[in-house]
Design a protein around this motif. Sequence first.
Motif, PDB file in Angstrom:
ATOM      1  N   PHE A   1      39.186  44.507  33.267  1.00 19.06           N
ATOM      2  CA  PHE A   1      39.817  43.280  34.068  1.00 19.06           C
ATOM      3  C   PHE A   1      40.076  42.092  33.215  1.00 19.06           C
ATOM      4  N   ALA A   2      39.372  41.785  32.581  1.00 20.10           N
ATOM      5  CA  ALA A   2      40.022  40.475  31.076  1.00 20.10           C
ATOM      6  C   ALA A   2      41.326  41.332  31.199  1.00 20.10           C
ATOM      7  N   ILE A   3      41.752  41.943  30.596  1.00 17.45           N
ATOM      8  CA  ILE A   3      42.713  42.437  29.733  1.00 17.45           C
ATOM      9  C   ILE A   3      43.648  42.959  30.455  1.00 17.45           C
ATOM     10  N   ALA A   4      43.499  43.391  31.903  1.00 16.53           N
ATOM     11  CA  ALA A   4      44.856  43.208  32.932  1.00 16.53           C
ATOM     12  C   ALA A   4      44.861  41.643  33.606  1.00 16.53           C
ATOM     13  N   ALA A   5      43.819  41.147  33.444  1.00 23.22           N
ATOM     14  CA  ALA A   5      44.326  38.999  33.527  1.00 23.22           C
ATOM     15  C   ALA A   5      44.872  38.518  32.499  1.00 23.22           C
ATOM     16  N   CYS A   6      44.641  38.597  30.978  1.00 24.29           N
ATOM     17  CA  CYS A   6      45.676  38.215  30.417  1.00 24.29           C
ATOM     18  C   CYS A   6      47.064  38.883  30.489  1.00 24.29           C
ATOM     19  N   ALA A   7      46.986  40.306  30.900  1.00 25.40           N
ATOM     20  CA  ALA A   7      48.577  40.699  30.934  1.00 25.40           C
ATOM     21  C   ALA A   7      49.120  40.216  32.147  1.00 25.40           C
TER      22      ALA A   7
END
Length: 168
Positions: A113-119
């Motif tokens: 989820f953190a990676i997705a928010a960053c992406a």
Amino acid sequence: LPPYDTVETLSRLAALILAVFGLLPIGSLAYRINLMSASFGAMAAVCVYLTLVRLRCHRGVAAAAALGLAFGRFFWERSLVAEVYSLNAALVALIVFLAIRWAESKRDRDLYFAIAACAVSLGNHLSVAALAPALVLFVWFVHPPSITLRNVLVGAVIVAAGLAQYLF
């Protein structure tokens, strides 16, 4: 033509959200679009509050910090105009919140989820690209065993999906 950096920072995600706010049945179109920006500013303040509470700050201190952010002159001014800054602040605050949540849980899905928010936030403002190395270092220092081949591959797919918004 508009200045290059204005074109560069125009978010595809913000354009889609803009269309939704533009359909609201209240006020003029300009009012609804500025309301969208103010909503993102409020979302950033809420994320800051939730992050500080998760870090075990006293709720009063967390509320004071979030209100200080929300009503600070610079942030307030940027949240009242239709620009990318309040969405950027909300997404950065969300990334930090999700990273802290992952640090507590160590669950892969929280990291995703953190990676997705960053992406996703890369489509709003490229300044968020500076958070990607910080997120990797955070994972490295907090829980190195999370850097597995599977997590790296899933993270790469998520980042590729986030960057695909430039194909829109």
